[in-house]
Design a protein around this motif. Structure first.
Motif, PDB file in Angstrom:
ATOM      1  N   VAL A  86      29.542 -47.144 -24.650  1.00 27.90           N
ATOM      2  CA  VAL A  86      28.348 -47.547 -23.630  1.00 27.90           C
ATOM      3  C   VAL A  86      28.068 -48.834 -24.081  1.00 27.90           C
ATOM      4  CG1 VAL A  86      27.519 -45.288 -23.336  1.00 27.90           C
ATOM      5  CG2 VAL A  86      26.371 -46.542 -25.133  1.00 27.90           C
ATOM      6  N   PHE A  87      27.516 -49.653 -23.055  1.00 29.25           N
ATOM      7  CA  PHE A  87      27.545 -51.065 -23.343  1.00 29.25           C
ATOM      8  C   PHE A  87      26.215 -51.634 -22.652  1.00 29.25           C
ATOM      9  CE2 PHE A  87      31.757 -49.508 -22.483  1.00 29.25           C
ATOM     10  CZ  PHE A  87      32.653 -50.149 -23.423  1.00 29.25           C
ATOM     11  N   MET A  88      25.732 -52.665 -23.064  1.00 35.24           N
ATOM     12  CA  MET A  88      24.471 -53.517 -22.726  1.00 35.24           C
ATOM     13  C   MET A  88      24.684 -54.983 -22.793  1.00 35.24           C
ATOM     14  SD  MET A  88      22.179 -54.768 -24.935  1.00 35.24           S
ATOM     15  CE  MET A  88      21.807 -54.343 -26.828  1.00 35.24           C
ATOM     16  N   ASN A  89      23.825 -55.471 -21.931  1.00 30.38           N
ATOM     17  CA  ASN A  89      23.662 -57.153 -22.120  1.00 30.38           C
ATOM     18  C   ASN A  89      22.581 -57.612 -22.614  1.00 30.38           C
ATOM     19  OD1 ASN A  89      23.117 -59.970 -21.738  1.00 30.38           O
ATOM     20  ND2 ASN A  89      24.109 -59.914 -19.743  1.00 30.38           N
ATOM     21  N   PRO A  90      22.543 -57.922 -24.020  1.00 31.15           N
ATOM     22  CA  PRO A  90      21.125 -58.212 -24.566  1.00 31.15           C
ATOM     23  C   PRO A  90      20.016 -58.932 -23.710  1.00 31.15           C
ATOM     24  CG  PRO A  90      23.033 -59.477 -25.593  1.00 31.15           C
ATOM     25  CD  PRO A  90      23.552 -58.659 -24.613  1.00 31.15           C
ATOM     26  N   LYS A  91      20.490 -59.879 -22.961  1.00 32.96           N
ATOM     27  CA  LYS A  91      19.590 -60.483 -21.961  1.00 32.96           C
ATOM     28  C   LYS A  91      18.868 -59.579 -21.090  1.00 32.96           C
ATOM     29  CE  LYS A  91      21.467 -65.232 -22.718  1.00 32.96           C
ATOM     30  NZ  LYS A  91      20.325 -65.563 -23.642  1.00 32.96           N
ATOM     31  N   HIS A  92      19.428 -58.411 -20.792  1.00 32.51           N
ATOM     32  CA  HIS A  92      18.828 -57.490 -19.705  1.00 32.51           C
ATOM     33  C   HIS A  92      18.149 -56.231 -20.514  1.00 32.51           C
ATOM     34  CE1 HIS A  92      20.589 -59.100 -15.892  1.00 32.51           C
ATOM     35  NE2 HIS A  92      21.061 -60.128 -16.661  1.00 32.51           N
ATOM     36  N   ILE A  93      18.017 -56.264 -21.690  1.00 31.40           N
ATOM     37  CA  ILE A  93      17.083 -55.183 -22.229  1.00 31.40           C
ATOM     38  C   ILE A  93      15.903 -55.752 -23.189  1.00 31.40           C
ATOM     39  CG2 ILE A  93      18.376 -55.435 -24.721  1.00 31.40           C
ATOM     40  CD1 ILE A  93      18.529 -52.313 -24.370  1.00 31.40           C
ATOM     41  N   SER A  94      14.993 -54.843 -23.368  1.00 31.70           N
ATOM     42  CA  SER A  94      13.659 -55.531 -23.947  1.00 31.70           C
ATOM     43  C   SER A  94      13.942 -55.848 -25.328  1.00 31.70           C
ATOM     44  CB  SER A  94      12.794 -54.264 -24.037  1.00 31.70           C
ATOM     45  OG  SER A  94      12.451 -53.861 -22.801  1.00 31.70           O
ATOM     46  N   HIS A  95      13.445 -57.336 -25.523  1.00 36.04           N
ATOM     47  CA  HIS A  95      13.616 -57.818 -26.978  1.00 36.04           C
ATOM     48  C   HIS A  95      12.517 -57.026 -27.660  1.00 36.04           C
ATOM     49  CE1 HIS A  95      10.202 -60.130 -25.564  1.00 36.04           C
ATOM     50  NE2 HIS A  95      10.793 -60.550 -24.107  1.00 36.04           N
ATOM     51  N   SER A  96      12.559 -57.581 -28.954  1.00 36.88           N
ATOM     52  CA  SER A  96      11.285 -57.267 -29.973  1.00 36.88           C
ATOM     53  C   SER A  96       9.956 -57.959 -29.169  1.00 36.88           C
ATOM     54  CB  SER A  96      11.760 -58.080 -31.247  1.00 36.88           C
ATOM     55  OG  SER A  96      10.449 -57.899 -31.896  1.00 36.88           O
ATOM     56  N   PRO A  97       9.132 -57.149 -29.161  1.00 39.63           N
ATOM     57  CA  PRO A  97       7.772 -57.594 -28.567  1.00 39.63           C
ATOM     58  C   PRO A  97       6.978 -58.811 -29.286  1.00 39.63           C
ATOM     59  CG  PRO A  97       7.451 -55.503 -29.453  1.00 39.63           C
ATOM     60  CD  PRO A  97       8.839 -55.874 -29.473  1.00 39.63           C
ATOM     61  N   THR A  98       7.522 -58.980 -30.650  1.00 38.97           N
ATOM     62  CA  THR A  98       6.639 -59.776 -31.635  1.00 38.97           C
ATOM     63  C   THR A  98       7.736 -60.782 -31.993  1.00 38.97           C
ATOM     64  OG1 THR A  98       7.392 -58.449 -33.411  1.00 38.97           O
ATOM     65  CG2 THR A  98       5.341 -58.008 -32.538  1.00 38.97           C
ATOM     66  N   SER A  99       8.994 -60.866 -31.288  1.00 36.69           N
ATOM     67  CA  SER A  99      10.032 -62.013 -31.743  1.00 36.69           C
ATOM     68  C   SER A  99      10.893 -61.858 -30.478  1.00 36.69           C
ATOM     69  CB  SER A  99      10.632 -61.811 -33.100  1.00 36.69           C
ATOM     70  OG  SER A  99      11.533 -62.840 -33.155  1.00 36.69           O
ATOM     71  N   PRO A 100      10.690 -62.743 -29.625  1.00 34.63           N
ATOM     72  CA  PRO A 100      11.502 -62.787 -28.218  1.00 34.63           C
ATOM     73  C   PRO A 100      12.720 -63.110 -28.245  1.00 34.63           C
ATOM     74  CG  PRO A 100       9.189 -63.381 -27.766  1.00 34.63           C
ATOM     75  CD  PRO A 100       9.398 -63.443 -29.259  1.00 34.63           C
ATOM     76  N   GLU A 101      13.233 -63.830 -29.606  1.00 33.70           N
ATOM     77  CA  GLU A 101      14.403 -64.315 -29.988  1.00 33.70           C
ATOM     78  C   GLU A 101      15.220 -63.192 -30.576  1.00 33.70           C
ATOM     79  OE1 GLU A 101      14.864 -68.647 -31.151  1.00 33.70           O
ATOM     80  OE2 GLU A 101      12.800 -67.711 -31.844  1.00 33.70           O
ATOM     81  N   HIS A 102      14.450 -61.937 -30.925  1.00 31.87           N
ATOM     82  CA  HIS A 102      15.261 -60.867 -31.635  1.00 31.87           C
ATOM     83  C   HIS A 102      15.449 -59.593 -30.647  1.00 31.87           C
ATOM     84  CE1 HIS A 102      14.228 -62.675 -35.447  1.00 31.87           C
ATOM     85  NE2 HIS A 102      15.115 -62.098 -35.955  1.00 31.87           N
ATOM     86  N   LEU A 103      16.341 -58.940 -31.051  1.00 30.87           N
ATOM     87  CA  LEU A 103      16.429 -57.456 -30.352  1.00 30.87           C
ATOM     88  C   LEU A 103      15.815 -56.477 -30.975  1.00 30.87           C
ATOM     89  CD1 LEU A 103      20.410 -57.598 -29.427  1.00 30.87           C
ATOM     90  CD2 LEU A 103      18.296 -57.929 -27.760  1.00 30.87           C
ATOM     91  N   TYR A 104      15.646 -55.310 -30.721  1.00 27.72           N
ATOM     92  CA  TYR A 104      15.148 -54.199 -31.507  1.00 27.72           C
ATOM     93  C   TYR A 104      16.452 -53.794 -32.167  1.00 27.72           C
ATOM     94  CZ  TYR A 104      10.976 -52.666 -28.913  1.00 27.72           C
ATOM     95  OH  TYR A 104       9.701 -52.870 -28.158  1.00 27.72           O
ATOM     96  N   GLN A 105      16.096 -53.294 -33.450  1.00 29.35           N
ATOM     97  CA  GLN A 105      17.189 -52.823 -34.345  1.00 29.35           C
ATOM     98  C   GLN A 105      17.599 -51.291 -33.816  1.00 29.35           C
ATOM     99  OE1 GLN A 105      17.122 -50.386 -38.599  1.00 29.35           O
ATOM    100  NE2 GLN A 105      16.457 -52.861 -38.754  1.00 29.35           N
ATOM    101  N   ASN A 106      16.895 -50.499 -33.197  1.00 29.14           N
ATOM    102  CA  ASN A 106      17.114 -49.107 -32.739  1.00 29.14           C
ATOM    103  C   ASN A 106      16.954 -49.228 -31.103  1.00 29.14           C
ATOM    104  OD1 ASN A 106      15.953 -48.083 -35.747  1.00 29.14           O
ATOM    105  ND2 ASN A 106      18.028 -48.108 -35.206  1.00 29.14           N
ATOM    106  N   TYR A 107      17.583 -48.709 -30.342  1.00 35.24           N
ATOM    107  CA  TYR A 107      17.372 -48.633 -28.739  1.00 35.24           C
ATOM    108  C   TYR A 107      17.716 -46.948 -28.551  1.00 35.24           C
ATOM    109  CZ  TYR A 107      16.904 -53.553 -27.843  1.00 35.24           C
ATOM    110  OH  TYR A 107      16.526 -54.894 -27.992  1.00 35.24           O
ATOM    111  N   HIS A 108      16.906 -46.022 -27.929  1.00 34.50           N
ATOM    112  CA  HIS A 108      17.052 -44.860 -27.619  1.00 34.50           C
ATOM    113  C   HIS A 108      17.889 -44.749 -26.309  1.00 34.50           C
ATOM    114  CE1 HIS A 108      13.432 -44.543 -30.290  1.00 34.50           C
ATOM    115  NE2 HIS A 108      14.121 -44.974 -30.828  1.00 34.50           N
ATOM    116  N   ILE A 109      19.322 -44.301 -26.362  1.00 30.87           N
ATOM    117  CA  ILE A 109      19.996 -44.367 -25.394  1.00 30.87           C
ATOM    118  C   ILE A 109      19.832 -43.213 -24.577  1.00 30.87           C
ATOM    119  CG2 ILE A 109      22.495 -44.775 -24.609  1.00 30.87           C
ATOM    120  CD1 ILE A 109      23.006 -46.269 -27.250  1.00 30.87           C
ATOM    121  N   ASP A 110      20.107 -41.867 -25.155  1.00 31.60           N
ATOM    122  CA  ASP A 110      20.144 -40.745 -24.494  1.00 31.60           C
ATOM    123  C   ASP A 110      19.908 -39.620 -25.474  1.00 31.60           C
ATOM    124  OD1 ASP A 110      20.509 -39.151 -22.467  1.00 31.60           O
ATOM    125  OD2 ASP A 110      22.354 -39.215 -22.258  1.00 31.60           O
TER     126      ASP A 110
END
Length: 316
Positions: A250-274
Motif C-alpha cells: 500500500v502507498f501514501m504521499n507524505p505531503k498528503h498525510i498528517s504530519h507530527s502535530p508537534t513538528s510539522p517537518e516530521h511524519l508520525y512513526q506509526n500510522y494505523h492503516i487498517d
C-alpha cells in the motif's frame, strides 16, 4: 537446495538446520531479511508496471550523513520511455509487528468490546475532535518554539480535516449495530486474547500499522524526533506481509498525510492503516491518504518529481 546448503556452509560454517535454528532465535536477522525481501518484491512490482527502478545507496561514501536530502529513500523510479530527468523517490517500509503489545489493551472480552466499539461506532464529530486535538498540540509547540526563536515563524499546520491524525481506517459497517458487535465478541476465545497470541497472529484482531523509527532532525526547526521527515521521499510503500500473510503493498504521499502535530517537518512513526478482524473483516479496506496501487497514489496526490543524483545510486 544444494545451492542453499553450499551458501550457508560457506558463509556461516554450519548446516541448514543449525542456521534455521539461529535465524528463528534472532528477530533482528528476520527483520533484515523481511526488509530485503520487501525491497526485491517492490522492484519487481514497479518494473512489471513499466517503471525504471534504481536502488539508492543505504550509506554513500562518507556515511549516512552523505545521503542527499532529496534521496533518503530506497529507490528512484520513473516510467520507461520518459526521457525527462523526473523521478519519484520511494521509501520501502514494513509493518509494525508488535502493535498489539504497545498500542492495544484487548486482553479480555470487555476490553476488546470497548476498543472496537470506539472504532466501529465513533461519535459523529470524531474527525473534528481528532483535528482539534492535533491542532491544540501544534499551537502549544508553536508558542513554545517561537518564544525561543524570536523573529522566526513555526511551520504551518497542514492537516486535512477529512483525514486527521495517524488513523486512516474505517470500520463503520463491519457490524450492523452494537448488539451484533457484542455477539461477535462473546464468540471469541478469551484464551487467544493474550499479548503472545496477538503477536503470533492468533488473536481475534490484528492492527495494521507502519513502522518507521528513523531519528531525524528537522532542517528548519532543528526539532529531533524518531520519525522520517516529510521531505525525504515522494512515496512510502508499505509491505503488509507480516500482518496478512501475503506481500501486498500500500502507498501514501507524505505531503498528503498528517504530519507530527508537534513538528510539522516530521511524519508520525506509526500510522494505523487498517484492521484484520476474524470472520467479519479478513479483507483490506484501504482508505485515503493510503492507496492500494502506486498508480492510484500518483494520480490522486501528484507528487513532485525529483532529479536523479547519480552519486546516490547503488550500482551493485
Amino acid at each position: 537446495m544444494k545451492n542453499m546448503k553450499n551458501y550457508i556452509e560457506k558463509k556461516f560454517g554450519v548446516d541448514i538446520d543449525t542456521f534455521l535454528h539461529v535465524l528463528m532465535m534472532s528477530p533482528g536477522a528476520e527483520g533484515y531479511i523481511h526488509g530485503s525481501l520487501s525491497e526485491l518484491l517492490f522492484k519487481e512490482y514497479a518494473e512489471n508496471l513499466g517503471y525504471e527502478v534504481y536502488r539508492i545507496k543505504e550509506k554513500p561514501e562518507g556515511g549516512y550523513k552523505s545521503k542527499s536530502d532529496e534521496a533518503r529513500g530506497d529507490f528512484y523510479i520513473r516510467k520507461k520511455g520518459n526521457i525527462k530527468d523526473e523521478w519519484y523517490v520511494i521509501e520501502n517500509k514494513g509493518i509494525k509487528t508488535n502493535t498489539e503489545k504497545h498500542l492495544l489493551d484487548v486482553t479480555t472480552k470487555s476490553k476488546l468490546f470497548k476498543h472496537l466499539k470506539s472504532l466501529a461506532f465513533p461519535p459523529d464529530n470524531y474527525l473534528t475532535k481528532a483535528y482539534d486535538k492535533g491542532h491544540k498540540s501544534y499551537l502549544s509547540k508553536k508558542e513554545s518554539w517561537e518564544s525561543k526563536n524570536i523573529g522566526k515563524e513555526f511551520p504551518r499546520f497542514k492537516w486535512n480535516k477529512k483525514t486527521p491524525g495517524a488513523r486512516a481506517f474505517n470500520l463503520k459497517g463491519v457490524w450492523r449495530d452494537i448488539e451484533e458487535l457484542e455477539q461477535w465478541v462473546e464468540q471469541q476465545d478469551e484464551l487467544l486474547m493474550t499479548v503472545e497470541s496477538y503477536l503470533n497472529l492468533e488473536g481475534p484482531i490484528r492492527m495494521i500499522a507502519t513502522h518507521a523509527p528513523s531519528n531525524r532532525v528537522a532542517p528548519y526547526t532543528k526539532i529531533k524526533q524518531a520519525a522520517p521527515l516529510v521531505s525525504e521521499f515522494n512515496i512510502m510503500c508499505v509491505d503488509l506481509f507480516q500482518r496478512i500473510g501475503e506481500h501486498k503493498f500500500v502507498f501514501m504521499n507524505p505531503k498528503h498525510i498528517s504530519h507530527s502535530p508537534t513538528s510539522p517537518e516530521h511524519l508520525y512513526q506509526n500510522y494505523h492503516i487498517d484492521y484484520w478482524i476474524k470472520d467479519v473483516k479478513e479483507n483490506l479496506n484501504i482508505c485515503p491518504p493510503w492507496f492500494e496501487t502506486i498508480e492510484e497514489c500518483i494520480e490522486a496526490t501528484n507528487p513532485k518529481p525529483r532529479k536523479l543524483d547519480k552519486s546516490q545510486l547503488d550500482e551493485r
